[in-house]
Design a protein around this motif. Structure first.
Motif, PDB file in Angstrom:
ATOM      1  N   PRO A   1      10.584  -5.903  -3.963  1.00  0.00           N
ATOM      2  CA  PRO A   1       9.763  -5.365  -2.890  1.00  0.00           C
ATOM      3  C   PRO A   1      10.418  -4.153  -2.245  1.00  0.00           C
ATOM      4  O   PRO A   1      11.642  -4.047  -2.195  1.00  0.00           O
ATOM      5  CB  PRO A   1       9.687  -6.520  -1.895  1.00  0.00           C
ATOM      6  CG  PRO A   1      10.971  -7.254  -2.078  1.00  0.00           C
ATOM      7  CD  PRO A   1      11.369  -7.071  -3.505  1.00  0.00           C
TER       8      PRO A   1
ATOM      9  N   GLY B   1       1.681  -7.212  -6.426  1.00  0.00           N
ATOM     10  CA  GLY B   1       2.007  -6.013  -7.169  1.00  0.00           C
ATOM     11  C   GLY B   1       0.813  -5.509  -7.955  1.00  0.00           C
ATOM     12  O   GLY B   1      -0.257  -6.118  -7.943  1.00  0.00           O
ATOM     13  N   GLN B   2       1.007  -4.391  -8.632  1.00  0.00           N
ATOM     14  CA  GLN B   2      -0.070  -3.773  -9.403  1.00  0.00           C
ATOM     15  C   GLN B   2      -0.277  -4.446 -10.754  1.00  0.00           C
ATOM     16  O   GLN B   2      -1.317  -4.251 -11.386  1.00  0.00           O
ATOM     17  CB  GLN B   2       0.236  -2.291  -9.624  1.00  0.00           C
ATOM     18  CG  GLN B   2       0.185  -1.476  -8.337  1.00  0.00           C
ATOM     19  CD  GLN B   2      -1.198  -1.509  -7.725  1.00  0.00           C
ATOM     20  OE1 GLN B   2      -2.198  -1.209  -8.361  1.00  0.00           O
ATOM     21  NE2 GLN B   2      -1.274  -1.885  -6.452  1.00  0.00           N
TER      22      GLN B   2
ATOM     23  N   TYR C   1       1.184 -10.548 -12.449  1.00  0.00           N
ATOM     24  CA  TYR C   1       1.279 -10.034 -11.091  1.00  0.00           C
ATOM     25  C   TYR C   1       2.379 -10.751 -10.322  1.00  0.00           C
ATOM     26  O   TYR C   1       2.459 -11.984 -10.336  1.00  0.00           O
ATOM     27  CB  TYR C   1      -0.040 -10.238 -10.344  1.00  0.00           C
ATOM     28  CG  TYR C   1      -1.208  -9.503 -10.928  1.00  0.00           C
ATOM     29  CD1 TYR C   1      -2.017 -10.084 -11.896  1.00  0.00           C
ATOM     30  CD2 TYR C   1      -1.509  -8.204 -10.517  1.00  0.00           C
ATOM     31  CE1 TYR C   1      -3.091  -9.409 -12.440  1.00  0.00           C
ATOM     32  CE2 TYR C   1      -2.592  -7.520 -11.045  1.00  0.00           C
ATOM     33  CZ  TYR C   1      -3.370  -8.130 -12.012  1.00  0.00           C
ATOM     34  OH  TYR C   1      -4.433  -7.448 -12.539  1.00  0.00           O
ATOM     35  N   CYS C   2       3.168  -9.979  -9.646  1.00  0.00           N
ATOM     36  CA  CYS C   2       4.183 -10.496  -8.745  1.00  0.00           C
ATOM     37  C   CYS C   2       3.574 -10.645  -7.353  1.00  0.00           C
ATOM     38  O   CYS C   2       2.764  -9.811  -6.934  1.00  0.00           O
ATOM     39  CB  CYS C   2       5.357  -9.519  -8.711  1.00  0.00           C
ATOM     40  SG  CYS C   2       6.647  -9.923  -7.518  1.00  0.00           S
TER      41      CYS C   2
ATOM     42  N   GLN D   1       5.459  -3.217  -0.673  1.00  0.00           N
ATOM     43  CA  GLN D   1       5.020  -2.844  -2.013  1.00  0.00           C
ATOM     44  C   GLN D   1       5.887  -3.581  -3.011  1.00  0.00           C
ATOM     45  O   GLN D   1       7.119  -3.524  -2.934  1.00  0.00           O
ATOM     46  CB  GLN D   1       5.133  -1.335  -2.223  1.00  0.00           C
ATOM     47  CG  GLN D   1       4.118  -0.533  -1.439  1.00  0.00           C
ATOM     48  CD  GLN D   1       4.171   0.942  -1.772  1.00  0.00           C
ATOM     49  OE1 GLN D   1       5.241   1.483  -1.985  1.00  0.00           O
ATOM     50  NE2 GLN D   1       3.016   1.581  -1.817  1.00  0.00           N
ATOM     51  N   LEU D   2       5.247  -4.242  -3.937  1.00  0.00           N
ATOM     52  CA  LEU D   2       5.970  -4.970  -4.975  1.00  0.00           C
ATOM     53  C   LEU D   2       5.932  -4.156  -6.258  1.00  0.00           C
ATOM     54  O   LEU D   2       4.856  -3.783  -6.733  1.00  0.00           O
ATOM     55  CB  LEU D   2       5.336  -6.339  -5.201  1.00  0.00           C
ATOM     56  CG  LEU D   2       5.356  -7.278  -3.993  1.00  0.00           C
ATOM     57  CD1 LEU D   2       4.594  -8.559  -4.288  1.00  0.00           C
ATOM     58  CD2 LEU D   2       6.777  -7.587  -3.573  1.00  0.00           C
ATOM     59  N   VAL D   3       7.094  -3.914  -6.816  1.00  0.00           N
ATOM     60  CA  VAL D   3       7.205  -3.090  -8.015  1.00  0.00           C
ATOM     61  C   VAL D   3       7.661  -3.965  -9.167  1.00  0.00           C
ATOM     62  O   VAL D   3       8.775  -4.502  -9.152  1.00  0.00           O
ATOM     63  CB  VAL D   3       8.196  -1.938  -7.797  1.00  0.00           C
ATOM     64  CG1 VAL D   3       8.284  -1.075  -9.050  1.00  0.00           C
ATOM     65  CG2 VAL D   3       7.772  -1.100  -6.590  1.00  0.00           C
ATOM     66  N   GLU D   4       6.771  -4.125 -10.151  1.00  0.00           N
ATOM     67  CA  GLU D   4       7.071  -4.955 -11.324  1.00  0.00           C
ATOM     68  C   GLU D   4       7.560  -4.090 -12.472  1.00  0.00           C
ATOM     69  O   GLU D   4       7.188  -2.925 -12.599  1.00  0.00           O
ATOM     70  CB  GLU D   4       5.819  -5.708 -11.771  1.00  0.00           C
ATOM     71  CG  GLU D   4       5.228  -6.618 -10.725  1.00  0.00           C
ATOM     72  CD  GLU D   4       3.763  -6.350 -10.468  1.00  0.00           C
ATOM     73  OE1 GLU D   4       3.028  -7.286 -10.122  1.00  0.00           O
ATOM     74  OE2 GLU D   4       3.344  -5.164 -10.611  1.00  0.00           O
TER      75      GLU D   4
ATOM     76  N   CYS E   1      10.704  -8.048 -10.370  1.00  0.00           N
ATOM     77  CA  CYS E   1       9.850  -7.612  -9.260  1.00  0.00           C
ATOM     78  C   CYS E   1      10.717  -7.450  -8.035  1.00  0.00           C
ATOM     79  O   CYS E   1      11.419  -8.391  -7.619  1.00  0.00           O
ATOM     80  CB  CYS E   1       8.752  -8.628  -9.009  1.00  0.00           C
ATOM     81  SG  CYS E   1       7.744  -8.281  -7.557  1.00  0.00           S
TER      82      CYS E   1
END
Length: 123
Positions: free
Chosen positions: A24, A114-115, A95-96, A3-6, A22
């Motif tokens: 992960p 990412g989202q 987006y990452c 999961q990539l969190v930006e 970003c």
């Protein structure tokens, strides 16, 4: 699964700066490459920048060269996108992305996305 969190998006005036981050979660080993893409309303998603994890080579879309800078923190497995001299046409969802295979290429296929984080540049 990764999961990539930006973070770091927002509203800024033209000429201003923002820094996107970003990180992960869910996987501890390093990617082959990470990147940033963006999608503006009514347009296709486009490549912005990418970085090769080993060695740190960087790649940029022509319109952001000299204004944006991608970097990484190896210890934190985190990638950053420093955006300076922002223009209204930079407005988009950013987006990452990350890729964990040797087949990685900067503008190619990425395993994980990412989202997205909204960047809005007002004139």
């Amino acid at each position: 699964q990764v999961q990539l969190v930006e973070s770091g998006g927002g509203l800024v005036q033209a000429g201003g700066s923002l820094r996107l981050s970003c990180a992960p979660s869910g996987r501890t080993f390093s990617p082959y490459g990470m990147g940033w893409f963006r999608q503006a309303p009514g347009k296709e998603r486009e490549f912005v920048a990418a970085i090769r994890w080993s060695g740190g080579s960087t790649y940029y879309e022509d319109s952001v060269k000299g204004r944006f800078s991608i970097s990484r923190d190896i210890a934190k497995n985190t990638v950053y996108l420093q955006m300076n001299s922002l223009k209204p046409e930079d407005t988009a969802v950013y987006y990452c992305t990350s890729h964990y295979k040797s087949s990685w290429s900067p503008r190619g296929f990425y395993d994980f996305w990412g989202q997205g984080t909204q960047v809005t540049v007002s004139s």
